[in-house]
Motif scaffolding. Structure first.
Motif, short mmCIF file in Angstrom:
data_model
loop_
_atom_site.label_atom_id
_atom_site.label_comp_id
_atom_site.label_asym_id
_atom_site.label_seq_id
_atom_site.Cartn_x
_atom_site.Cartn_y
_atom_site.Cartn_z
N MET A 119 0.86 -1.40 0.21
CA MET A 119 0.07 0.18 -0.07
C MET A 119 0.78 1.24 0.06
O MET A 119 1.98 1.23 0.62
CB MET A 119 -0.84 -0.11 1.18
CG MET A 119 -1.75 1.28 1.14
SD MET A 119 -3.00 1.06 2.63
CE MET A 119 -3.87 -0.74 2.21
N GLN A 178 2.75 4.40 1.05
CA GLN A 178 2.96 5.03 2.41
C GLN A 178 2.65 6.24 2.45
O GLN A 178 2.59 7.00 3.73
CB GLN A 178 4.42 4.40 2.65
CG GLN A 178 4.67 3.16 2.80
CD GLN A 178 3.74 2.36 3.84
OE1 GLN A 178 3.71 2.71 5.04
NE2 GLN A 178 3.36 1.15 3.09
N ASP A 202 -2.73 -0.10 -5.67
CA ASP A 202 -2.80 -1.02 -4.69
C ASP A 202 -3.94 -2.10 -4.71
O ASP A 202 -3.95 -2.97 -4.15
CB ASP A 202 -3.45 -0.16 -3.20
CG ASP A 202 -2.23 0.76 -2.65
OD1 ASP A 202 -1.21 0.29 -2.44
OD2 ASP A 202 -2.28 2.18 -2.77
N GLU A 212 -6.30 -4.73 2.73
CA GLU A 212 -5.84 -5.40 3.78
C GLU A 212 -4.81 -6.40 3.55
O GLU A 212 -3.70 -6.53 4.24
CB GLU A 212 -6.71 -5.97 4.86
CG GLU A 212 -6.34 -6.57 6.38
CD GLU A 212 -5.61 -5.50 7.06
OE1 GLU A 212 -5.08 -5.97 8.21
OE2 GLU A 212 -5.59 -4.35 6.98
N ARG A 237 -1.71 -4.85 2.28
CA ARG A 237 -0.96 -4.45 3.37
C ARG A 237 -0.18 -5.62 4.29
O ARG A 237 0.99 -5.43 4.33
CB ARG A 237 -2.04 -3.88 4.32
CG ARG A 237 -1.13 -3.08 5.64
CD ARG A 237 -2.19 -2.50 6.61
NE ARG A 237 -2.77 -3.46 7.59
CZ ARG A 237 -2.01 -4.12 8.30
NH1 ARG A 237 -1.06 -3.46 8.82
NH2 ARG A 237 -2.72 -5.13 9.04
N ASP A 277 2.72 -6.58 2.00
CA ASP A 277 3.70 -5.57 1.83
C ASP A 277 4.86 -5.68 3.08
O ASP A 277 5.98 -5.47 3.08
CB ASP A 277 3.25 -4.32 1.69
CG ASP A 277 2.68 -4.10 0.26
OD1 ASP A 277 3.01 -4.88 -0.76
OD2 ASP A 277 1.82 -3.06 -0.02
#
Length: 398
Positions: free
Chosen positions: A1, A3, A52, A125, A128, A131
C-alpha cells in the motif's frame, strides 16, 4: 500500500458510465482513483504507477480482462497486485479462470456499493499484510547479508590472529632451542668440574623451563595449523634423511632430560630426495619423535628408522618411530589421528598435550600424498609408520 497517502485504485471498464460511477463511490471513501477504458491502457498504467488494487472488467474490446490477468501473472513485479474482477452473471466461467490465474476476488454486475467497499477493504488489507511480509523479508535478507559479511570479517581476523600466533611461536622456538643447548653445555662442563655446583642447579632449572616453553610453543603451532584448516605447501627439493636426522637431534636434549636413549638408524638416506615442504614435514616428524619421548618411560629407548622402499615402480621413504611406552588399544588406534583426541596413555613426565599432534601428522603427510598408521599392542610399546612418495619434479598447477 502507498505509504505517502491514500490507497490508489485503478478502475478498468470499457463503459464510461461504469467508470464514472465507480470512481465517485471510491473517491467518497477517500481513495485515489485512476481509470482505463480497456486492457491495453490498463497494462500501460499498471506498469507506470504503483496501484494498491485494480477493479477489472472481464469483457472488453481489444485486450480483455483475461488477457490483462495473464500478462500480470507472467510479470513477477505485477503478479501479486490484488485484482477484483467485474462480471455479469453469464461470465462466471471466465471469472473462475481469472481467479485461477491470480485474481483475488470478483463482483457481479450491477455493483452493490456495500459489497464493493467490503471487497476493496479486504483486498487492501491483504496487500498491506503482504507488503509488510515483503518488507520484513527484505530486512531479514539484508541483515543476513550483513551478518555474513561480518562473519567473514571475523573469520579473516581470526585467521590473521592464528597466523600471528603461529609466526610468533615459530620465531620463539629457535632462540629457545639455543638457550637449551647452552644450558646443556653448562651442565656438561659442571659434570667435569669446570662449573660450580650452584651453576649446575641453575642450568638444570633453565633447561626445565625452556623445555616446558618449547612444549607450549609446539602446542601453539599445532593448534594454528589445525585452526587454519587449509594449508598451502611450499615445495622444494629436500633430502628426507637429513631432515629426519635433524629432527632427532633437536629432540635429543628432551630425551636426555628423561634419561631416554634416542636412536636414529638410516639406510639409503642419500637417495631419499623429493619435492617436499620442509617446514610441514619437519613439524610432522617432530610431533612423532616428541610424542614418543613424551609417552615413553624414563630410562627406555626410542628408535627412529628411515629407509627407502620401491612400490609399483615409485620410490617411497619409509620412516618408523618406535617407543617402549604403554602401547595403544584398538580403540585408541581407531581415533588416534582425530583432532583433540586424548588417548589412554599419559605423558610420563607430566608434560602438557593438546591432543592435536597426531592429527597434524596425518594432515601434513597426506598433503604430500603419503600415509601414516600405527602398529601397537598394549603393554608392548607403539610404532608409528610414515611413507611418503618421493616426487622428483614440481607438480604442475591446474
Amino acid at each position: 500500500m502507498n505509504q505517502a497517502g491514500p490507497a490508489r485504485i485503478l478502475v478498468v471498464d470499457d463503459a464510461e458510465f461504469n467508470r464514472e460511477v465507480l470512481t465517485r463511490i471510491l473517491e467518497r471513501e477517500g481513495y485515489q482513483v485512476d481509470s482505463a477504458m480497456d486492457g491495453a491502457e490498463a497494462l500501460e498504467k499498471i506498469h507506470q504507477t504503483a496501484y494498491d488494487t485494480v477493479l477489472l472488467d472481464v469483457m472488453m474490446p481489444g485486450v480483455d480482462g483475461v488477457q490483462v490477468i495473464e500478462a500480470m501473472h507472467a510479470d513477477p513485479a505485477l503478479k501479486r497486485l490484488p485484482v477484483i474482477m467485474l462480471s455479469a452473471l453469464n461470465e462466471q466461467d471466465t471469472v473462475l479462470k481469472c481467479i485461477q490465474l491470480g485474481a483475488q476476488d470478483y463482483l457481479p454486475k450491477p455493483i452493490n456499493q456495500q459489497l464493493l467497499k467490503a471487497r476493496i477493504s479486504a483486498c487492501l488489507e491483504r496487500k498491506r499484510i503482504h507488503d509488510l511480509e515483503r518488507e520484513y523479508t527484505l530486512r531479514v535478507e539484508s541483515m543476513g547479508a550483513q551478518l555474513q559479511a561480518m562473519n567473514e570479517q571475523l573469520r579473516q581476523a581470526n585467521r590473521m590472529k592464528t597466523r600471528f600466533l603461529a609466526t610468533a611461536a615459530h620465531d620463539l622456538k629457535n632462540p629457545l632451542g639455543g638457550i637449551l643447548l647452552m644450558a646443556d653445555r653448562i651442565r656438561e662442563e659442571a659434570q667435569i668440574g669446570h662449573v660450580r655446583e650452584a651453576t649446575l642447579g641453575q642450568a638444570t632449572r633453565i633447561h626445565d623451563m625452556v623445555q616446558k616453553m618449547i612444549q607450549i610453543i609446539n602446542s601453539l603451532l599445532d593448534a594454528a595449523v589445525q585452526e587454519l584448516g587449509e594449508v598451502s605447501l611450499s615445495l622444494e627439493m629436500t633430502n628426507l634423511g637429513d631432515l629426519v636426522h635433524g629432527v632427532v637431534r633437536e629432540n635429543e636434549a628432551y630425551a636426555e632430560s628423561k634419561n631416554i636413549r634416542l636412536v636414529y638408524v638410516e639406510s639409503f638416506a642419500a637417495e631419499c630426495w623429493g619435492m617436499l615442504d620442509q617446514m610441514r614435514i619437519s613439524q610432522a616428524m617432530d610431533n612423532l619423535v616428541n610424542n614418543a619421548v613424551k609417552y615413553s618411560p624414563f630410562g627406555s629407548t626410542v628408535r627412529v628408522e628411515l629407509g627407502l622402499r620401491i612400490v609399483d615402480g615409485m620410490d617411497r621413504v619409509h620412516i618408523e618411530v618406535q617407543d617402549q611406552g604403554p602401547g595403544l588399544s584398538a580403540e585408541d588406534m581407531a581415533r588416534a589421528f582425530g583432532p583433540f583426541q586424548r588417548l589412554s596413555a599419559q605423558p610420563t613426565g607430566g608434560e602438557y598435550s593438546t591432543g592435536l599432534g597426531l592429527s597434524i601428522v596425518k594432515q601434513m603427510v597426506e598433503l604430500h600424498g603419503g600415509w601414516v598408521w600405527i602398529e601397537s599392542q598394549q603393554g608392548q610399546g607403539a610404532t608409528f609408520l610414515v611413507e611418503i612418495p618421493l616426487i622428483s619434479e614440481m607438480p604442475l598447477k591446474p
